[in-house]
Design a protein around this motif. Sequence first.
Motif, short mmCIF file in Angstrom:
data_model
loop_
_atom_site.label_atom_id
_atom_site.label_comp_id
_atom_site.label_asym_id
_atom_site.label_seq_id
_atom_site.Cartn_x
_atom_site.Cartn_y
_atom_site.Cartn_z
N ASN A 366 0.83 -1.23 -0.09
CA ASN A 366 -0.05 -0.10 0.27
C ASN A 366 0.77 1.23 0.11
O ASN A 366 2.05 1.20 0.67
CB ASN A 366 -0.94 0.02 1.21
CG ASN A 366 -2.07 -1.06 1.16
OD1 ASN A 366 -2.23 -1.60 -0.05
ND2 ASN A 366 -2.39 -1.41 2.40
N HIS A 367 0.38 2.32 -0.54
CA HIS A 367 0.97 3.31 -0.85
C HIS A 367 0.49 4.42 0.11
O HIS A 367 -0.76 4.68 0.49
CB HIS A 367 1.03 3.98 -2.05
CG HIS A 367 1.74 3.25 -3.11
ND1 HIS A 367 1.43 2.99 -4.61
CD2 HIS A 367 2.62 2.28 -2.88
CE1 HIS A 367 2.36 2.17 -5.22
NE2 HIS A 367 3.03 1.62 -4.06
N GLU A 368 1.38 5.45 0.77
CA GLU A 368 1.06 6.59 1.67
C GLU A 368 0.04 7.54 0.86
O GLU A 368 0.12 7.54 -0.25
CB GLU A 368 2.10 7.22 2.08
CG GLU A 368 2.93 6.49 2.88
CD GLU A 368 2.33 5.97 4.28
OE1 GLU A 368 1.41 6.70 4.79
OE2 GLU A 368 2.66 4.95 4.95
N PRO A 369 -1.05 8.27 1.72
CA PRO A 369 -1.26 7.59 3.00
C PRO A 369 -1.77 6.49 3.42
O PRO A 369 -2.96 6.17 2.69
CB PRO A 369 -1.92 9.00 3.54
CG PRO A 369 -2.83 9.39 2.46
CD PRO A 369 -1.91 9.13 1.28
N ALA A 370 -1.40 5.78 4.48
CA ALA A 370 -1.96 4.49 4.80
C ALA A 370 -1.96 4.32 6.48
O ALA A 370 -1.11 5.13 6.74
CB ALA A 370 -1.08 3.39 4.11
N MET A 371 -2.66 3.42 6.72
CA MET A 371 -2.81 3.20 8.05
C MET A 371 -2.77 1.76 8.66
O MET A 371 -3.15 1.10 7.72
CB MET A 371 -4.12 4.03 8.78
CG MET A 371 -5.26 3.47 8.25
SD MET A 371 -6.74 4.01 9.01
CE MET A 371 -6.88 3.16 10.44
N LYS A 372 -2.39 1.30 9.96
CA LYS A 372 -2.48 0.31 10.19
C LYS A 372 -4.20 -0.01 10.64
O LYS A 372 -4.74 0.86 11.12
CB LYS A 372 -1.83 0.06 11.67
CG LYS A 372 -0.55 -0.12 11.61
CD LYS A 372 -0.06 -1.73 11.10
CE LYS A 372 1.75 -1.72 11.15
NZ LYS A 372 2.03 -3.23 10.81
N ALA A 373 -4.66 -1.07 10.16
CA ALA A 373 -6.23 -1.23 10.49
C ALA A 373 -6.34 -2.68 10.98
O ALA A 373 -6.97 -3.48 10.50
CB ALA A 373 -6.59 -1.28 8.82
N PRO A 374 -6.06 -2.51 12.46
CA PRO A 374 -6.35 -3.80 13.11
C PRO A 374 -7.67 -4.08 13.02
O PRO A 374 -8.83 -3.45 13.06
CB PRO A 374 -5.97 -3.30 14.49
CG PRO A 374 -6.25 -1.89 14.63
CD PRO A 374 -5.91 -1.45 13.20
N ARG A 375 -7.99 -5.59 13.21
CA ARG A 375 -9.32 -6.23 13.22
C ARG A 375 -9.69 -6.31 14.68
O ARG A 375 -8.94 -5.74 15.59
CB ARG A 375 -9.52 -7.49 12.51
CG ARG A 375 -8.95 -7.54 11.21
CD ARG A 375 -8.56 -9.26 10.83
NE ARG A 375 -10.06 -9.44 10.03
CZ ARG A 375 -9.96 -10.78 9.72
NH1 ARG A 375 -9.01 -11.57 9.64
NH2 ARG A 375 -11.09 -11.16 9.09
N ALA A 376 -10.90 -6.74 14.98
CA ALA A 376 -11.31 -6.67 16.44
C ALA A 376 -10.36 -7.32 17.29
O ALA A 376 -10.30 -7.03 18.37
CB ALA A 376 -12.80 -7.02 16.33
N GLU A 377 -10.11 -8.57 16.87
CA GLU A 377 -9.42 -9.48 17.47
C GLU A 377 -7.91 -8.90 17.70
O GLU A 377 -7.41 -9.15 18.84
CB GLU A 377 -9.11 -10.76 16.92
CG GLU A 377 -8.43 -10.91 15.71
CD GLU A 377 -9.27 -10.91 14.57
OE1 GLU A 377 -9.13 -11.18 13.41
OE2 GLU A 377 -10.51 -10.18 14.59
#
Length: 1023
Positions: A366-377
Motif C-alpha cells: 500500500n502507498h501513503e497515506p496508509a494506516m494500520k487497520a487492526p481487526r477486532a481480535e
Amino acid sequence: MKNRIAFAALLVGLSPVLSRAVEKVDFNREVRPILSDACFTCHGPDDKTRKGNVRLDLAESAFKIGDSGKAPVVPGKPDASELIKRLTTADEDDRMPPASTHKVVKPEQVATLRKWIEQGAPYAGHWAFIPPVRPAVPGVKNAAWVRNPIDAFVLAKLEGMGLSPGGEADRRTLLRRVTLDLTGLPPTPAEADAFANDPSPDAYEKVVDRLLASPRYGERMAMNWLDGARYADSHGYQADWERYQWRWREWVIDAYNKNQPFDQFTIDQLAGDLRPGATLEQKLATGFHRNHRMNTEGGTIAEEWRTEYVIDRVDTTGMVWLGLTLGCARCHDHKFDPVSQKEFYQLFAIFNNNAEAGKGAEKAGNHEPAMKAPRAEHVAQLAELDEQIAAAERVAREKEQKLPELLAKWESTPDARKPGVGWVTVAPSELKASAGMTKLTKRPDNSVVAGKKNSSNDSPTDTYTVTFTLPAGEVTAIRLEALTDDSLPGKGPGRSPNGNFVLTDFALSAGGKAVKFAGASADFAQENYPAASAFDADKAGTGWAVHPRGGTSHHAVFALDKPMVLEKAAPATVTMEFKSRFAKHALGRFRLSVTNAAKPHEAVGTPASIIAILDTPPGKRNEKQRDALTAYFRERYAGEITDADRALAKAKAEKAALEDAIPTAMIMKEMDKPREAHVLIRGEYDKPGEKVEMGLPKFFGKLPDGAPMNRLGLAMWMVQPDNPLTSRVAVNRYWEMFFGTGIVKTSENFGSQADWPSHPELLDWLATEYVRLKWDTKAMLRLMVTSAAYRQSAKVTPELLERDPENRLIARGPRFRLQAEMVRDQALAVAGTLVEKLGGPSVRPYQPDGVWDEINVYGNLRNYKHDKDENLYRRSMYTIWKRTAAPPAMTTFDMPNREVCQVKRSRTNTPLQALALMNDVTYLEAARVLGEKGISSAKTPAERVEWMFKRSTGRAPTERESAVLVAGLESRLAKYKADIESAKKLIAQGESKPDPKIDPAELAAYATTASVIMNLDEVVTRE
C-alpha cells in the motif's frame, strides 16, 4: 336528423383522438429527452461549443433571437419556430441535426415538439434536479392486493392501463428469490423445508428478517458497492503490483451488517477522516477513494497521475451518489447537464489535498497515506499485551532497586576477575546480503548491523557474506556474537518482531578452501534449535535460534575440525544463511572473532575490558566505565533482574510481532497546507488556467449550515434531505437489484439524458421514505421485498410480453440470470464445498494457466497459482482482483473489470457462459462432489437424481424430468464403463479427491448428470 346522428357518431369515434389532442405534453418526460439526445451537443450548456448563439436547455435562451435572426422557439407558434423549420427542411445544409452527428429526429418526435410549442412551450427544470416531494399514496380498485404503499403505486398504473398484477409466486420460488437477493446464496434444503412447513401468516416476513440478520447479507450488499468503488487487489496498468486493501472491503461488509444508516455510510467513506475525533473505523472507511488505479511504472510523471487520481475521485463521487457523469466537464462545460468546467474543478479542489504521490513505488503493498487497520481480535490482543507490558515494567522497576547491592556483592567474588578464552575480533572488509532490501553496515567495534535499504519490507529470507582477514598464527574456533541493538525489534538480536533469528547455515572458508567444524556450543539455544544444527544436518532442528530470550545478547562458538595454522594473514569468508520457515528471522547485529585456545568451548569468562574496570577503584571509575560494568553484569549475572528484563522484552516483542502482522489500508488524509487548484485547459495536467477554490456547482445548492467547504461539507450536503439526487439514486439501485431494471432504467445516469422513470411518483415516495426512515437500508429493502409487487410469479402471457417486454410496469415477478459471483457461489453451495468464512484477505480460486503472465510485464502477480486449502472454496467476492486481467470466469458473466467506477452491470447471454458452466474446473468439481453426495443419499438412481435436483433447484423433479435425467444417467454410465480412462480423467478435476470407494464409471455418470442439473436455466436464473 341523420346528419346529427352521423355527427354524434363521428364525435364518439373522434373522442379518443380529441382527448389525446388536449393532453398536456410533459417537458421532462417527452421533450427534454429529444432535445438532449439530438440538440444539446451544439445547443446546450457548453458555451464553448454552442453554435449559432442558440441554447435550447433554458426557456429564456430558447425564446431569444439567434444569429440567424430568428427565435428557435416561438411559444404557441410552431410554424414560426426555427426549431421546427430546421428539423423538417429538405435543405441538407440547413437541416438539423447535421448528418455528421448521425442523429435523427423521428417524425413522431417532431410532432411532439410541435404540440409542445402549440401549448406554449412550457419549460421545466430537469425532474432529477428538483428535490423530491412526497406524493400521496394513490387509491386503487383492487385494494386487497396491496401489502404496502409500493403496491398502491404499481397497481394504480396497471389499473390505469387496463392491466392486472400477477399471482403470488409459489413458496419454493419466493424463498429462492429472496434468499439470493438478500444473501447472494441459495436457500438450503432445511430452510426450504422449514418455510414450506410454516403455516403462520407471517412466515415470509420471518424469512426476510432472518436473511437481513445474516452476515451473508453484508457480503451480498458489498458485491455491487465494490463495483462503484472500483475495488481491486492490484494497482493496474502494465506494471501491475499487488495492493492490500481488503480491510476496507471488510469495513463495507461490516457497515452493511450493522445496518449503518446510509447517510453515515456516505459521510464516513467520503470524509470519515475529517469528522471531529475521527475513529479508526471512520478513517478506514475513506479507503473508498484510494481504490482507484495507481501508476508505478518507470518514467511516470508524478503530477500527471496525481491529477488523474483526483479527477477519478470527482467522477466516482458523481456517479456513485448523484448518478451524474461529472467527468464530461473535465475538458469543457457539460454538454447536457448544468455543470461548467470551472465548477468541475471547484469539486476537483475539494479532493485535491490528499497527501499522496502521483507515482507509487515499484513494489507490492500500500502507498501513503496508509494506516494500520487492526481487526477486532487485534485490538483485543493489543490491549491484553499492553496490560502485560505494564505489569512487566512494574516488576522490572521493583527488581531494578536491587541492582547496586547485587553488583557490589559480585565484584568481591573470585569469578568476577576470572579471564576467559582469548578472542580477537575480526574487521569486516566487505559485506553483502542476498536480499536486495537489506543493508549491512560495519560499526567501529567491528560489529555489523543489518537494516533496510529503503521503506520496503524485510526480505523473508536472507544470506549474509562477510569477508575479512585472518591474522597469522593458529586458529582453533570462530565465535559469532548475536548482539542487541536499539534499532531492532525488541532490541534484537534478530530482525523478527520478537527479536529472534534462525541461523540455518554457518560456513567458513579461508584461502579459498572450506573449513570443517568439529562441534558448536552456545550460551543459550532455543529448544530443538541448537547451534550445531547450523552446520550439521544430522543435528535436530533447523538452525540456531534463541527464543524466548530475545532482547539479550548471545554467542555461539564453532570449533574447527583441526587447528588452522597460517604463516601469514589470509583472506577468509563467513557465510550465514537465514532460510527457515519463519519469515524475517535473520540476525540484526552480530560480530565475529577467532581464538587459538585449546578449549574454545569453555566458559568465556570476563572480558579483559571489564576486568580493567574492576581493577579501577569504584570512586575513580568514570561514567562510561560504570555504565559498561552495569550493563555487563546486568545481562549475565543479575538473576531475577535479568529475568524481569527478559519478561518485559518478551511482552514488547510479542506486541511488536502482532503490530507487524496487522494489515494496512490506504486512506484519505488532508495535507496541512492545501494545494492550489486550477481549471485545466482541455483537462491537461500541465496546462493550468484560472485558479479556483473549493465549491459546489450552482445547481447543487448550498452547504448545510455550519458545514465546512471541504470533503466533509460535500458529504454532509450529499445526504441533506433536500438533496434532489442521493436518495433517488440509492433507492433506484435497490429497486434494480430486486426487479432487474431500475424505476429509472439508466441507473448510471440521472442527468438530462436519463431515462424517464417508469413510476415517477413511486420513485419520489421511496426517496422521501428512505429519508423518513433515517436512511435505514434494511428497512427500505424489507419494504421492497415484502411488497406484493415483488412477490408476484414471473410467469408471463404472450400479450403481456408484447406490451411490456422489460417488465417496467411490474405486472409480473422479476426474472433474470444470476450475477457473476452468485453463479459460482451457488455451485459451491449446492455441492456443499462453500467455505462461509467472513472477510479476510483475497483468495485465489481456479484460473486458466498463464492469464496473468500475458498481461504483466513485471510485478509480483505473475505465475498465478491457485490455492489448495479452504481458500479455494471461499465466496467469489473474495477472489483476488487483478485489474489488467480480471477473473475470466466472472467477466464471462458480465462482471465489470473495475478499471474505473461502474454502477450498473450489463446482463448478456452468450455461448461462452454455457461453455464455462460445463467445462470450467470449478463447476466440474462441484458437479462431481454433488454426484458423490447423490450416490450416498439414496439407493436407487431415481431417488439419487431427485436428491440432486432438489438440492439444486429447491423442488422435486416432475415425473418427465426424472425419467429424462435417469435415462441420461444410464446412458452415460454405459459409456464410462466402456471408457474407464475418460471417467477417471473427469472425476480427477479439482484439488479435492474423489471417493475411492465409488466405481469411477458410476461417479463420472452421476457427476455429468449433476452437471446437467446445475446447468438448467432454472438454476442459473433467479425468478
